[in-house]
Design a protein around this motif. Structure first.
Motif, mmCIF file in Angstrom:
data_model
loop_
_atom_site.group_PDB
_atom_site.id
_atom_site.type_symbol
_atom_site.label_atom_id
_atom_site.label_comp_id
_atom_site.label_asym_id
_atom_site.label_seq_id
_atom_site.Cartn_x
_atom_site.Cartn_y
_atom_site.Cartn_z
ATOM 1 N N SER A 90 42.227 36.753 93.462
ATOM 2 C CA SER A 90 43.021 35.632 92.948
ATOM 3 C C SER A 90 44.269 36.175 92.262
ATOM 4 O O SER A 90 44.212 37.189 91.561
ATOM 5 C CB SER A 90 42.206 34.801 91.959
ATOM 6 N N LEU A 91 45.385 35.504 92.454
ATOM 7 C CA LEU A 91 46.656 35.980 91.910
ATOM 8 C C LEU A 91 46.857 35.521 90.466
ATOM 9 O O LEU A 91 46.713 34.333 90.165
ATOM 10 C CB LEU A 91 47.821 35.469 92.764
ATOM 11 N N PHE A 92 47.172 36.460 89.603
ATOM 12 C CA PHE A 92 47.508 36.199 88.201
ATOM 13 C C PHE A 92 46.321 35.697 87.366
ATOM 14 O O PHE A 92 46.522 35.112 86.296
ATOM 15 C CB PHE A 92 48.663 35.202 88.089
ATOM 16 N N LEU B 294 58.423 35.330 90.033
ATOM 17 C CA LEU B 294 56.968 35.390 90.209
ATOM 18 C C LEU B 294 56.523 34.450 91.333
ATOM 19 O O LEU B 294 55.580 34.754 92.073
ATOM 20 C CB LEU B 294 56.263 35.014 88.904
ATOM 21 N N LEU B 295 57.204 33.322 91.457
ATOM 22 C CA LEU B 295 56.885 32.386 92.534
ATOM 23 C C LEU B 295 57.192 33.009 93.898
ATOM 24 O O LEU B 295 56.426 32.852 94.850
ATOM 25 C CB LEU B 295 57.656 31.083 92.357
ATOM 26 N N LYS B 296 58.301 33.713 93.997
ATOM 27 C CA LYS B 296 58.627 34.403 95.250
ATOM 28 C C LYS B 296 57.531 35.404 95.608
ATOM 29 O O LYS B 296 57.107 35.498 96.762
ATOM 30 C CB LYS B 296 59.961 35.144 95.117
ATOM 31 N N GLU C 218 53.198 38.022 77.856
ATOM 32 C CA GLU C 218 52.516 37.350 78.964
ATOM 33 C C GLU C 218 53.331 37.518 80.255
ATOM 34 O O GLU C 218 52.772 37.779 81.322
ATOM 35 C CB GLU C 218 52.322 35.866 78.653
ATOM 36 N N LEU C 219 54.649 37.380 80.148
ATOM 37 C CA LEU C 219 55.515 37.581 81.316
ATOM 38 C C LEU C 219 55.401 39.016 81.824
ATOM 39 O O LEU C 219 55.364 39.246 83.042
ATOM 40 C CB LEU C 219 56.963 37.264 80.960
ATOM 41 N N LEU C 220 55.339 39.976 80.910
ATOM 42 C CA LEU C 220 55.181 41.369 81.312
ATOM 43 C C LEU C 220 53.873 41.563 82.070
ATOM 44 O O LEU C 220 53.814 42.291 83.074
ATOM 45 C CB LEU C 220 55.207 42.288 80.079
ATOM 46 N N TRP C 221 52.829 40.916 81.610
ATOM 47 C CA TRP C 221 51.517 41.034 82.265
ATOM 48 C C TRP C 221 51.598 40.484 83.688
ATOM 49 O O TRP C 221 51.124 41.112 84.637
ATOM 50 C CB TRP C 221 50.459 40.276 81.449
ATOM 51 N N TYR C 222 52.234 39.315 83.849
ATOM 52 C CA TYR C 222 52.366 38.716 85.177
ATOM 53 C C TYR C 222 53.250 39.567 86.089
ATOM 54 O O TYR C 222 52.964 39.722 87.284
ATOM 55 C CB TYR C 222 52.955 37.305 85.067
#
Length: 262
Positions: free
Chosen positions: A233-235, A159-161, A104-108
């Motif tokens: 839309s993001l993510f 990801l927040l940045k 999931e992290l890789l996808w984001y």
């Protein structure tokens, strides 16, 4: 082949066994973790796959492992399955949670690398992607020892940045982590808004403009997206879209598909 897209034909139905679910509007029965779903066939297929919603298993239709299932089945365990070798269950089933988190992290991270305004952190995102990808190659024992929560926190800060940079041109309202259950946002201007981790179950976004809104981790189960604009839309994930309701006028990113139940 997209390794971050679930390929059930290459998985040993890990989500149908390793995960637990409770009788609810999404699942017709209770099932503890580690017990095969009664609808699981001997060939690891689902005997009611084309009738899941009708049979009360809507939750199964929105689950997404982001390709973690086939990675575990074919790479980590080299094509060995838990039925032929029951001893594998002890590591294989709990490893699904870890591998899914990594995928999931890789996808984001892959998504964030596609945000033009996030160019200042593209190199950092690329490094984080490579580091996370390397973790998916660990053997089962090391996977289970991995501090996946710590890794997730480090990646999430990056990801927040990327999100803040992507939304810098027009930052909308901040609903991060908010309780938005059943709230009305009809025709609302939510461009560049933060809905990160928001509980938006059953919320009404009819006709809302959600372009460039950060929806990472937002719970959109039963949310009404009819006529909403989510093109940038993001993510936004397919799973989130599948869990919501919408119509022919809902505008989605090209990479996502409108669910059949809409």
């Amino acid at each position: 082949m997209d390794t971050l897209r679930a390929d059930c034909s290459q998985c040993f139905a890990l989500c149908c066994v390793a995960t637990a679910f409770a009788r609810s509007a999404e699942f017709a029965i209770d099932k503890p973790a580690g017990r095969p779903c009664p609808n699981l066939a001997t060939d690891f297929g689902c005997t009611i796959h084309d009738r899941l919603r009708a049979k009360g298993f809507a939750g199964c239709t929105v689950y997404d492992c982001f390709g973690a299932g086939q990675q575990l089945s074919q790479v980590t365990f080299g094509g060995r399955d838990w039925r032929t070798e029951p001893s594998l269950r002890e590591q294989m089933f709990p490893a699904l949670t870890v591998m899914r988190a990594l995928h999931e992290l890789l996808w984001y991270l892959r998504e964030a690398r596609g945000f033009p305004r996030a160019r200042p952190v593209h190199a950092e995102l690329a490094r984080a992607f490579e580091e996370t990808s390397a973790l998916t190659e660990l053997d089962a024992g090391k996977l289970l020892e991995l501090d996946v929560d710590g890794h997730r926190q480090r990646v999430n800060s990056l990801l927040l940045k990327a999100s803040e940079l992507a939304r810098a041109g027009g930052r909308g309202p901040d609903h991060r982590g908010a309780d938005l259950i059943g709230k009305r946002f009809r025709e609302a201007d939510l461009r560049g808004a933060s809905l990160r981790g928001a509980l938006a179950i059953g919320a009404d976004f009819t006709g809302a403009d959600l372009r460039a809104a950060d929806v990472i981790g937002a719970d959109l189960r039963g949310a009404n997206l009819s006529g909403a604009n989510l093109t940038t839309s993001l993510f936004l994930t397919q799973s989130q879209v599948d869990s919501a309701t919408g119509d022919a006028s809902t505008a989605l990113p090209e990479r996502l598909e409108k669910p059949a139940h809409w």
